[in-house]
Design a protein around this motif. Structure first.
Motif, short mmCIF file in Angstrom:
data_model
loop_
_atom_site.label_atom_id
_atom_site.label_comp_id
_atom_site.label_asym_id
_atom_site.label_seq_id
_atom_site.Cartn_x
_atom_site.Cartn_y
_atom_site.Cartn_z
N UNK A 82 -0.79 -6.20 -4.50
CA UNK A 82 -1.73 -6.49 -2.27
C UNK A 82 -2.28 -5.75 -1.87
N UNK A 83 -3.44 -6.21 -1.35
CA UNK A 83 -4.13 -4.56 -0.29
C UNK A 83 -3.90 -5.19 1.32
N UNK A 84 -3.00 -4.39 1.78
CA UNK A 84 -2.65 -4.43 3.46
C UNK A 84 -4.28 -4.45 3.63
N UNK A 85 -4.53 -5.28 4.66
CA UNK A 85 -5.84 -5.59 5.06
C UNK A 85 -6.30 -4.78 6.36
N UNK A 86 -5.14 -4.43 7.02
CA UNK A 86 -4.65 -3.40 8.58
C UNK A 86 -5.60 -1.97 7.99
N UNK A 87 -4.59 -1.93 6.91
CA UNK A 87 -4.37 -0.10 6.68
C UNK A 87 -5.00 -0.14 5.59
N UNK A 88 -5.31 -1.03 4.82
CA UNK A 88 -5.94 -0.40 3.10
C UNK A 88 -4.68 0.64 2.45
N UNK A 89 -3.86 -0.13 2.11
CA UNK A 89 -2.23 0.14 1.01
C UNK A 89 -2.93 -0.38 0.28
N UNK A 90 -1.57 -0.13 -0.80
CA UNK A 90 -1.88 -0.80 -1.61
C UNK A 90 -0.38 -1.30 -2.33
N UNK A 91 0.52 -2.45 -2.69
CA UNK A 91 1.36 -2.63 -3.42
C UNK A 91 1.37 -3.34 -4.44
N UNK A 92 1.72 -3.05 -5.26
CA UNK A 92 1.86 -3.21 -6.57
C UNK A 92 2.71 -4.55 -7.35
#
Lengths: 289, 906
Positions: free
Chosen positions: B633-643
């Motif tokens: 899941x990619x956080x569209x606010x921060x660009x962080x990726x959660x596997x």
């Protein structure tokens, strides 16, 4: 661990510590929890003539309630802050912020005073001290003075403390019941220094903001107080906050920089968003859609 | 004699706890830094603070005067050893690689002087007192710098360290690509990676006289370390005892002793004192050899249905100043499309010298092929509107297609990527995910799924002479216990457990009664240790064969002693039984005591003792296949990726220990996560490393690595035991799996193109917002399909002498040495000149071959067709100067090799 040669003293009293700092004439470094200093010594990036280890000074430890606030001894370990029930009640923001400092293992040694004295611009505790309006008590052989945390930081790892001064207390003012913590940190891995970090406290009375203290970390050469935002929030109704407009104001005083982890523009962009997200979640939970 | 002993508990395939873990986890491991020898002194290096320059002078006087300092050595002091630092392939590279910098420094961290002192503190103090006067020059840092910059190695023709493939575009292929219904271009810039083992490099040396050494070293094989030291110093390998009991990771970095380790060994010989050097983390991240840093421009042509028509790859690899072996990564090109139906493929691959630390191996050194292919296939799937899984199915080679030989000469008999994909899809419900993804998007949440396949060549035993064979020496001791001396080695691989499982099962003894020794080069024979995912296959095969020899001997002795038919004798849990004769039994110990102590009771003529040795050469290559899936899941606010999920479906043949297999996969995938999201060993424009501590070199922590799920296909291989290697795969297939998942999540916004690793939050946000946020320099990315400017030669090619009346004598017998990437090849050729016509006969181990060619002055040219390792035409271009000849040989896809030779007096 193979530092350059240094002398080492471990005084038992604040007076002795100050005496050593005075005698060293600027050649001393204070060893608190050592979580930054030890790696710097190992890399020989720090080469003090004398290391003044303050871990044996009992007067520098502990948390106490005072008239009009809370006094935190600088040698209080970060994990002690997290576990302290007085702080949990009086300064929940400080506890929340400290949970984000390093890792569980480093927090067993790391101290609040060490972090505040170091002045890492991307660290949680200096910015939180500013947000909460803390004052730092600095002692030297010349006497004692208080410095507002907001005036302490003059550059990266550079503070208004003189080489002969030792932090002997961090004094936090009282924040009334009904104060809500605002805290969000964006770091590449849990425990890393922040790419962007927001820390603050907002007091809400009768639906209106009566007091606000907000600061950024990782958003400039020092922790940055969002003073324009603080002023703008005062007296505003929580229900009617224009979060997007405030987000712009929130970052107005920041001066982020590029490094190989993130650019200034990334930090500003994400700073606005975490402000909006955090304010919406904390202050307007019922309004959140 | 190939079946395991019936009735013995089956150990192969069991999740046995690792025998070494209790010792390692309770602080009883023995690493190099645990070694202390009487009279031992300590070494620190004074290193270059600049990336490139000439050394005007070195002043070591202040350092020498510091009390406690025994010696300060520079290159001049080590010159007497005439050290030959050879490449991983045992070839002397064309550049000179000195252990300490001679007249020039070529990267920040280049060791200039070594200080030997009472302790490391003093040695570091003295290192700070060494004053070097440098004439600084502008460094060559990036691949782009290397193309246009000045020469890294004076005297070389260009900054090209190695090249393979076709320098000029193939017209037919270009026409095919440009006229195809769909042409997908993809460019990738892969960052530099630090292998970053938990235990850094380290060495303790004790010299005994002129030709014997004891060396404790953190390495990937004590045998190989001894071999390299033997070649570097010209001492017989038997005189060099290398001990390496426990090693805290290596990942390719410690595949051979390199400059600092060699310098310490030389100094130990010079001073005749035991010496210790332990690399610190700052040295490890700034001055050790590094890996990766690649630029690739890939084109793939498809028809409307998604079948691949052809492909071209333009590839560049940063070799740094002193690579472990000059490398254009030919393996990456060989395996790029090996598992796919690929009608037409061309490539140009080059390795470049730069003023940065040298290129070292890193788990799956050819992994760029999977990253480029799998990410491009997903881009193509989006472009063509075909499901990415379906696109793979249309192009993958399946079991039914095999056996076949790929256009690049790779024989495929049992690869199973398509079958692994089927198994994977039984665990991953793709339609359910797509529904979840669509629902999430409606809420402004961005999920992505990446699915990839690959094949991995493991335990290769052909073409690279150091990786051919491994040996097992087994002994049933007079006590009845089994000791095994193997040429395997563990940097965390668990070979003391897995090899004991194999041996115990084959011998019919208890696992606990087998002890594996692999830590001391003086105990066993030559072998490769940990390299090329080979140990299960090569070490396991050797163990099986040696165990079978022992079983045979035990049966014959037991049959003789008990009066039975050898065919009816079996060993079960350490006892001898005779089928159908329960009273006829004895313990293995009783039998061993007789075998060693009363040889007169053995069958007539039989050698005493219970010992066996087998040196096993596995098949030329054993393929492992896999398919992975990752959900993020990619956080569209921060660009962080959660596997959120990661499923591994792999076929590594018969598994010796599934827990060890899964540990290998997990470790590799964890490194892949670091590669994609976090790690970067970068340099600034002056060649200064910018990630020299773990504050800046971000490794994945436990919080960044999910729990992995596994499915095993377990198709037995052709190798002994049916094993396949599994050491590198996770690190190869992991990066494209994660990139594809992120790209799928980002697909509503745009493509991750060009792909620049690591995918920092800023780079990801850049795709979402379509504006510059990461500050990535566009100048550093190669442009798809645009050939790079040709390298400018900085020294003219050797002149061709004009034909004169007195040309050199050509006729006669010549001895020649060809420096190929795989090793030195020696042969002789008899040449005869007849006007401008050359005739000759080449004589090598492969046989003799006649050729004809041309003569122009002192320049000779001829072509030679060879059939191994694949059909190739070798183009010789040679200059004769008196009784010597020099030149080069173009070897088709394998690049160009240097040729030297001399006349054989007759």
């Amino acid at each position: 661990m193979k530092p350059a040669p240094f002398d080492y003293v471990a005084p038992d009293t604040i007076e002795d510590a100050c005496k050593h700092l005075t005698e060293a004439g600027g050649g001393a470094t204070v060893l608190a929890g050592g979580q930054t200093l030890m790696p710097l010594l190992a890399l020989r990036l720090s080469q003090p003539f004398i290391l003044v280890d303050i871990n044996r000074i009992a007067a520098l430890k502990g948390v106490s309630r005072t008239d009009g606030g809370t006094r935190v001894g600088p040698m209080t370990r970060q994990n002690e802050i997290i576990a302290n029930s007085t702080l949990a009640a009086a300064l929940p923001l400080l506890v929340t912020a400290t949970r984000h400092v390093g890792h569980w293992q480093t927090r067993n040694r790391g101290t609040i005073g060490g972090s505040i004295a170091l002045g890492e611009p991307a660290a949680e505790l200096p910015a939180t001290a500013i947000a909460l309006g803390a004052r730092v008590e600095a002692r030297s052989a010349r006497g004692t003075r208080e410095i507002a945390a907001a005036d302490l930081y003059i550059g990266p790892y550079s503070t208004a403390l003189q080489p002969d001064e030792l932090i002997t207390a961090i004094r936090f003012p009282e924040w009334p019941a009904g104060t809500l913590p605002l805290f969000r940190e964006v770091a590449q891995r849990p425990g890393d220094f922040a790419l962007v970090g927001l820390t603050g406290a907002v007091t809400v009375e009768d639906g209106r903001i009566s007091r606000a203290g907000i600061a950024w970390f990782g958003m400039g050469p020092t922790p940055v107080r969002a003073s324009q935002l603080e002023k703008a929030l005062l007296g505003q109704r929580v229900a009617g906050l224009d979060v997007q407009a405030l987000a712009e104001l929130a970052i107005a005083e920041t001066a982020p920089f590029d490094d190989h982890h993130a650019t200034a523009e990334y930090r500003r962009t994400v700073g606005r968003r975490i402000f909006a997200r955090t304010v919406s979640e904390q202050l307007q939970p019922r309004n959140a859609t | 004699m190939s079946a395991p002993q019936a009735g013995t508990p089956s150990y192969i395939g069991r999740r046995m706890p690792r025998a070494e873990d209790t010792r390692l986890l309770t602080g009883r491991g023995v690493f190099v830094d645990d070694i202390a020898l009487p009279g031992m002194l300590h070494v620190a290096f004074a290193r270059s603070p600049i990336a490139r320059g000439r050394i005007r002078s070195i002043d070591t006087s202040a350092a020498r005067e510091l009390p406690g300092v025994h010696a300060v050595l520079t290159a001049r002091d080590l010159a007497r050893f005439n050290i030959d630092l050879i490449s991983f392939f045992l070839v002397s590279p064309s550049i000179r690689i000195p252990p300490l910098a001679e007249d020039r420094v070529l990267y920040v961290g280049d060791p200039v002087a070594m200080i030997i002192a009472q302790d490391r503190y003093l040695a570091e103090d003295a290192a700070g007192l060494v004053t070097v006067d440098y004439e600084e020059e502008d460094p060559v840092v990036t691949i782009a710098d290397a193309r246009r910059g000045s020469l890294v190695h004076a005297g070389s023709e260009s900054n090209v360290a190695a090249a393979s493939g076709a320098e000029e575009p193939d017209e037919d292929l270009e026409a095919l690509l440009t006229s195809a219904p769909c042409l997908v271009r993809h460019t990738i810039r892969h960052q530099r990676i630090a292998q970053s083992p938990m235990e850094t490099r380290g060495v303790v040396v004790a010299a005994h006289g002129e030709s014997e050494l004891t060396v404790y070293i953190s390495c990937q094989s004590p045998q190989m370390a001894a071999r390299y030291l033997s070649m570097a110093f010209g001492i017989p390998q038997t005189g060099i005892r290398v001990i390496s009991k426990d090693v805290g990771g290596s990942f390719g970095l410690k595949v051979q002793p390199w400059r600092e380790e060699i310098a310490v060994v030389a100094a130990g010989r010079l001073l005749a004192r035991p010496l210790k050097w332990i690399e610190d983390r700052h040295e490890n991240l700034s001055a050790s050899n590094l890996a990766r840093e690649q630029e690739i421009a890939l084109r793939i042509a498809f028809d409307e249905a998604g079948s691949i028509l052809g492909s071209h790859v333009d590839y560049d690899l940063n070799n740094g100043a002193y690579p472990h072996g000059p490398d254009s990564n030919l393996a990456a090109m060989m395996f790029f499309w090996a598992a796919h139906r690929m009608p037409a493929f061309g490539f140009r691959a080059r390795g470049w010298y730069t003023n940065t630390p040298g290129l070292g191996a890193y788990r799956g050194p050819w992994a760029i092929e999977s990253l480029a292919r799998e990410t491009a296939l997903d881009i193509a799937a989006r472009r063509l509107g075909i499901d990415p899984i379906e696109l793979r199915r249309r192009n993958l080679i399946t079991k039914a297609d095999q056996p076949l030989t790929t256009p690049l000469g790779i024989r495929l008999e049992d690869i199973t990527p398509a079958e692994c994909l089927d198994l994977l899809l039984q665990k991953v419900d793709v339609p359910a995910f797509r529904a979840e993804q669509a629902a999430a998007r409606a809420e402004g949440r961005y999920l992505g799924l990446g699915i990839t396949t690959y094949i991995e060549p493991t335990a290769g035993s052909a073409g690279i002479s150091v990786l051919s064979t491994d040996v097992a020496q087994l002994r049933i001791e007079p006590t009845g216990k089994v000791s095994a001396v193997l040429s395997t080695h563990s940097q965390g691989h668990g070979t003391q457990t897995t090899m004991a499982q194999v041996i115990a099962e084959r011998l019919g003894v208890a696992f606990e009664d087998v002890t594996v020794y692999e830590d001391d080069s003086s105990r066993g024979g030559f072998g490769a240790g940990a390299s090329g995912s080979r140990q299960a296959v090569a070490g396991g095969g050797a163990s099986i064969k040696a165990a079978d020899l022992l079983v045979d001997k035990v049966r014959r002795i037991a049959a003789h002693l008990l009066g039975a038919d050898p065919a009816h004798v079996r060993i079960q849990s350490g006892r001898i039984h005779v089928d159908g004769a329960g009273e006829k039994t004895c313990s293995l110990r009783e039998l061993a005591e007789i075998a060693y102590g009363e040889p007169e009771r053995l069958p007539a003529g039989m050698e005493a003792g219970l010992e066996a040795q087998y040196r096993y050469r596995p098949p030329p290559v054993t393929f492992t296949s896999a398919a992975h899936a990752c959900i993020v899941e990619v956080d569209p606010d921060t660009g962080f990726v959660k596997i959120r999920r990661w499923v591994c479906s792999e076929d590594c043949g018969v598994m010796i220990n599934p827990a060890v297999v899964e540990g290998q996969i997990a470790g590799g995938v964890a490194q892949a996560i670091g590669t994609v999201l976090l790690e970067e060993a970068g340099f600034d424009a002056r060649g200064n490393p910018i990630a020299v501590t773990y504050k800046d070199y971000l490794l994945p922590a436990i919080s960044d690595v999910p729990d992995f799920e596994y499915v095993h296909a377990s198709t037995p291989s052709q190798a002994e035991g049916g094993f396949r290697g599994v050491g590198e795969g996770g690190c190869i297939i992991g990066p494209p799996t994660l990139v594809n998942a992120i790209a799928d999540a980002l697909s509503p916004f745009g493509e991750l193109a060009p792909l620049e690793l690591p995918l920092t939050p800023a780079r990801i946000l850049e795709v979402i917002e379509k504006r510059p946020l990461s500050g990535a320099s566009p100048a550093s990315s190669p442009q798809a399909g645009q050939p790079s400017p040709p390298s400018v030669p900085h020294s003219p090619p050797p002149p061709v002498e004009k034909p004169t009346g007195t040309r050199p004598t050509i006729d006669g017998l010549w001895k020649m040495v060809l420096a190929t990437p795989m090793g030195l090849q020696q042969f002789t050729a008899r040449l005869a000149a007849n006007a401008d016509l050359l005739t000759g006969t080449l004589q090598s181990e492969m046989g003799s071959q006649d050729f004809t060619g041309t003569i122009e002055g002192n320049a000779l040219r001829w072509d030679l067709k060879v059939s191994k390792p694949m059909p190739l035409t070798l183009k010789y271009d040679v200059r004769i100067e008196g009784d010597r000849l020099t030149g080069k040989v173009k070897m088709g896809l394998f690049g160009t090799a240097k040729l030297t030779g001399e006349r054989v007096p007759e």
